[in-house]
Design an enzyme around this catalytic site. Sequence first.
Site, PDB file in Angstrom:
ATOM      1  N   GLU A   1      -6.450  -1.023  -0.756  1.00 22.41           N
ATOM      2  CA  GLU A   1      -6.477   0.056   0.241  1.00 22.41           C
ATOM      3  C   GLU A   1      -6.889   1.350  -0.436  1.00 22.41           C
ATOM      4  O   GLU A   1      -6.989   1.409  -1.673  1.00 22.41           O
ATOM      5  CB  GLU A   1      -5.112   0.182   0.936  1.00 22.41           C
ATOM      6  CG  GLU A   1      -4.879  -0.918   1.960  1.00 22.41           C
ATOM      7  CD  GLU A   1      -3.631  -0.728   2.793  1.00 22.41           C
ATOM      8  OE1 GLU A   1      -3.003   0.327   2.695  1.00 22.41           O
ATOM      9  OE2 GLU A   1      -3.298  -1.673   3.531  1.00 22.41           O
TER      10      GLU A   1
ATOM     11  N   HIS B   1      -4.306   9.380   9.701  1.00 17.14           N
ATOM     12  CA  HIS B   1      -4.946   8.125   9.314  1.00 17.14           C
ATOM     13  C   HIS B   1      -6.401   8.195   9.754  1.00 17.14           C
ATOM     14  O   HIS B   1      -6.686   8.573  10.886  1.00 17.14           O
ATOM     15  CB  HIS B   1      -4.241   6.936   9.977  1.00 17.14           C
ATOM     16  CG  HIS B   1      -4.594   5.618   9.362  1.00 17.14           C
ATOM     17  ND1 HIS B   1      -5.834   5.050   9.506  1.00 17.14           N
ATOM     18  CD2 HIS B   1      -3.889   4.769   8.575  1.00 17.14           C
ATOM     19  CE1 HIS B   1      -5.872   3.896   8.845  1.00 17.14           C
ATOM     20  NE2 HIS B   1      -4.692   3.705   8.267  1.00 17.14           N
TER      21      HIS B   1
ATOM     22  N   ARG C   1       0.443  10.871   0.963  1.00 16.77           N
ATOM     23  CA  ARG C   1       1.005   9.553   0.609  1.00 16.77           C
ATOM     24  C   ARG C   1      -0.094   8.553   0.278  1.00 16.77           C
ATOM     25  O   ARG C   1      -1.105   8.466   0.985  1.00 16.77           O
ATOM     26  CB  ARG C   1       1.818   9.033   1.796  1.00 16.77           C
ATOM     27  CG  ARG C   1       2.386   7.663   1.600  1.00 16.77           C
ATOM     28  CD  ARG C   1       3.156   7.259   2.832  1.00 16.77           C
ATOM     29  NE  ARG C   1       2.297   7.150   3.985  1.00 16.77           N
ATOM     30  CZ  ARG C   1       1.755   6.025   4.429  1.00 16.77           C
ATOM     31  NH1 ARG C   1       1.985   4.885   3.815  1.00 16.77           N
ATOM     32  NH2 ARG C   1       0.980   6.025   5.493  1.00 16.77           N
TER      33      ARG C   1
ATOM     34  N   HIS D   1      -0.320  10.355  11.639  1.00 19.38           N
ATOM     35  CA  HIS D   1       0.160   9.035  11.238  1.00 19.38           C
ATOM     36  C   HIS D   1       1.490   9.059  10.481  1.00 19.38           C
ATOM     37  O   HIS D   1       2.380   8.253  10.752  1.00 19.38           O
ATOM     38  CB  HIS D   1      -0.922   8.393  10.364  1.00 19.38           C
ATOM     39  CG  HIS D   1      -0.642   7.002   9.925  1.00 19.38           C
ATOM     40  ND1 HIS D   1      -0.422   5.966  10.819  1.00 19.38           N
ATOM     41  CD2 HIS D   1      -0.546   6.446   8.681  1.00 19.38           C
ATOM     42  CE1 HIS D   1      -0.228   4.836  10.146  1.00 19.38           C
ATOM     43  NE2 HIS D   1      -0.268   5.104   8.850  1.00 19.38           N
TER      44      HIS D   1
ATOM     45  N   ARG E   1      -6.787   8.922   1.498  1.00 22.65           N
ATOM     46  CA  ARG E   1      -6.896   9.230   2.917  1.00 22.65           C
ATOM     47  C   ARG E   1      -7.339  10.646   3.235  1.00 22.65           C
ATOM     48  O   ARG E   1      -8.140  10.868   4.152  1.00 22.65           O
ATOM     49  CB  ARG E   1      -5.521   9.027   3.557  1.00 22.65           C
ATOM     50  CG  ARG E   1      -5.473   7.764   4.302  1.00 22.65           C
ATOM     51  CD  ARG E   1      -4.153   7.489   4.860  1.00 22.65           C
ATOM     52  NE  ARG E   1      -4.023   6.037   4.784  1.00 22.65           N
ATOM     53  CZ  ARG E   1      -2.981   5.363   5.125  1.00 22.65           C
ATOM     54  NH1 ARG E   1      -1.912   6.002   5.552  1.00 22.65           N
ATOM     55  NH2 ARG E   1      -2.966   4.064   5.042  1.00 22.65           N
TER      56      ARG E   1
HETATM   57  C1  SIN Z   1      -2.895   0.777   7.210  1.00 21.41           C
HETATM   58  O1  SIN Z   1      -2.763  -0.429   7.329  1.00 21.41           O
HETATM   59  O2  SIN Z   1      -3.960   1.339   7.110  1.00 21.41           O
HETATM   60  C2  SIN Z   1      -1.667   1.618   7.249  1.00 21.41           C
HETATM   61  C3  SIN Z   1      -0.923   1.499   6.012  1.00 21.41           C
HETATM   62  C4  SIN Z   1      -0.214   2.778   5.720  1.00 21.41           C
HETATM   63  O3  SIN Z   1      -0.197   3.699   6.528  1.00 21.41           O
HETATM   64  O4  SIN Z   1       0.286   2.870   4.598  1.00 21.41           O
END
Ligand code: SIN
Length: 565
Positions: A127, A244, A386, A351, A290
Amino acid sequence: MIPRYLINFDLDDLPCFSCDLVVVGSGVAGLSTALRAARRYRVALVTKTTLTATATKFAQGGIASALGADDSPELHFQDTVRAGKGLCEEEAVWILVNEGPRRITELIEEVGAHFDMADGHLDLTMEGGHSRRRVAHAQGDATGSELEACLIRRLMYNKRLKVFEDYFAVDLVTAGGRCLGVLTLERDTGTLNYLQAPAVVLATGGMGQLYAVTTNPEICTGDGLAMALRAGAEVADVEFLQFHPTALHIPENPRWLISEALRGEGAVLVDHRGRRIMRGVHPMEDLAPRDVVVNEMVRVMKELDRDHLFLDATAIPAERLRARFPSIYRHCLEAGLDITQTPIPVSPAAHYMSGGVITDLWGRTRVRGLYACGEVACTGVHGANRLASNSLLEGLVFSWRIVQDLERNLGEAAGSVGARTGISYRKKRGHYPVDVNLLRRSLQQKMQDCVGFRRSREGLVEAGEFLKKNRRVLEVAYMAPPGCEVQNMAILAEMMVKAALLREESRGCHFRVDFPGEAEFWRRHIVFRLAENGLSWELRPVGKMTDTGYDWSEELSGESPAEEG
Ligand code: SIN
């Protein structure tokens, strides 16, 4: 004036339930605290609607931790503090990354969680902001839902646990700087109750509902954060509300999340002409942290005068896409989009609150007997932004530490702390005709327009004026959750606006168009408290955010302190 309590009460007149520990909130932080604590203590688990209606349920991506062969807690640490942009409390981050793998193993071995596997190992995904594949997931893209289900299954068999569903926690009762219990409103009957215990854990989640466009469910109105502030706890970093990048861009509330894990598996962000927008912006491209991705999306959308962009997942083989992301695939299909064939319209949405109620490394707040865990807490692990999928992990790691602390300090004394009486609160209330639903909607829109990802002094002042104009909502006593929720939202919005105005720089999730650079001076937390005349704030350098400095254990006995308020 922010009232100490939202409603008037006299404890002697209220139905009282006594136990050793009250846990407020039933997401991963609340459930895992309750599960561990109920091995020894009598626990009341309070939830404002049903046990399963939480933000945890919607967590798709997974849980990050250094479980891969090429990974280490050091690397996870580096990624976390890099994303946190100089505001992480490093001691807390070390705890997170070092203790995380053990908590996940326990989740699998003791709680029975089923994570997705590949070749006999956890199938770890990538991620944003991570330098390694370290995100464990379940049922493809339904990690939160799997966790919630297995924690609830384990809890249900415990006779020491009592669940209070549809009990809205209104306020924490305190006297002499110590938390004594929780005032709750029964949603159906409007009855006010007192849940009394020597320890209370707030695990009430976030406050995405302060915004018109959010991934958070309706219940996320920040009640725990506002309650803790009123009770004397300190709150920090609230200007760092994380957006997000990829919420499904169709008019529904909450917005359906399109997990970052899709980008981890090869999906890319494109504009209306199919141009990849993250190319050349950051070395990690679509998997940049992010804040970087949202910033670029907002810039491109403004330049093109569009309100959304696209996430193109069509290069991922259709079969893999359907198997790996079944919930997203299904939800989009129901909305008329076959994501194996068509790019997904996406836009950023509120988010996650990176800040919250300040706790020390054992989850303790400044109010004795009051702990906070999960999104409502500010342990310092997230800093200004975060790192993706660190939130479920934070809930697991710090709930474990809270129960350790309870066992050390509450010991066998739990049952011997009797119910306090003689505490009451009376405040003259106004009778203004406030339409709380209308106010909720207009507050959400104002926050969206003026306190979104990109902020300016002008917009923040406008939001502040709006809140000032509607301040009398705080003078009314509502004996029903919708009114109390709006009051909590108004208090939190005021704090966020103040923090965003004070922080004259851009860092992490907080972007000031009038102060676009990062300033060394601002390697400080903005810490709020409730003072006699309203909110007071101070700046605290990183490394010194937590300032509890008390001996919790000696407070367990003693005379009933004088009435407060
Ligand atoms: C996601 O699956 O993109 C959300 C995970 C998160 O907010 O840490």
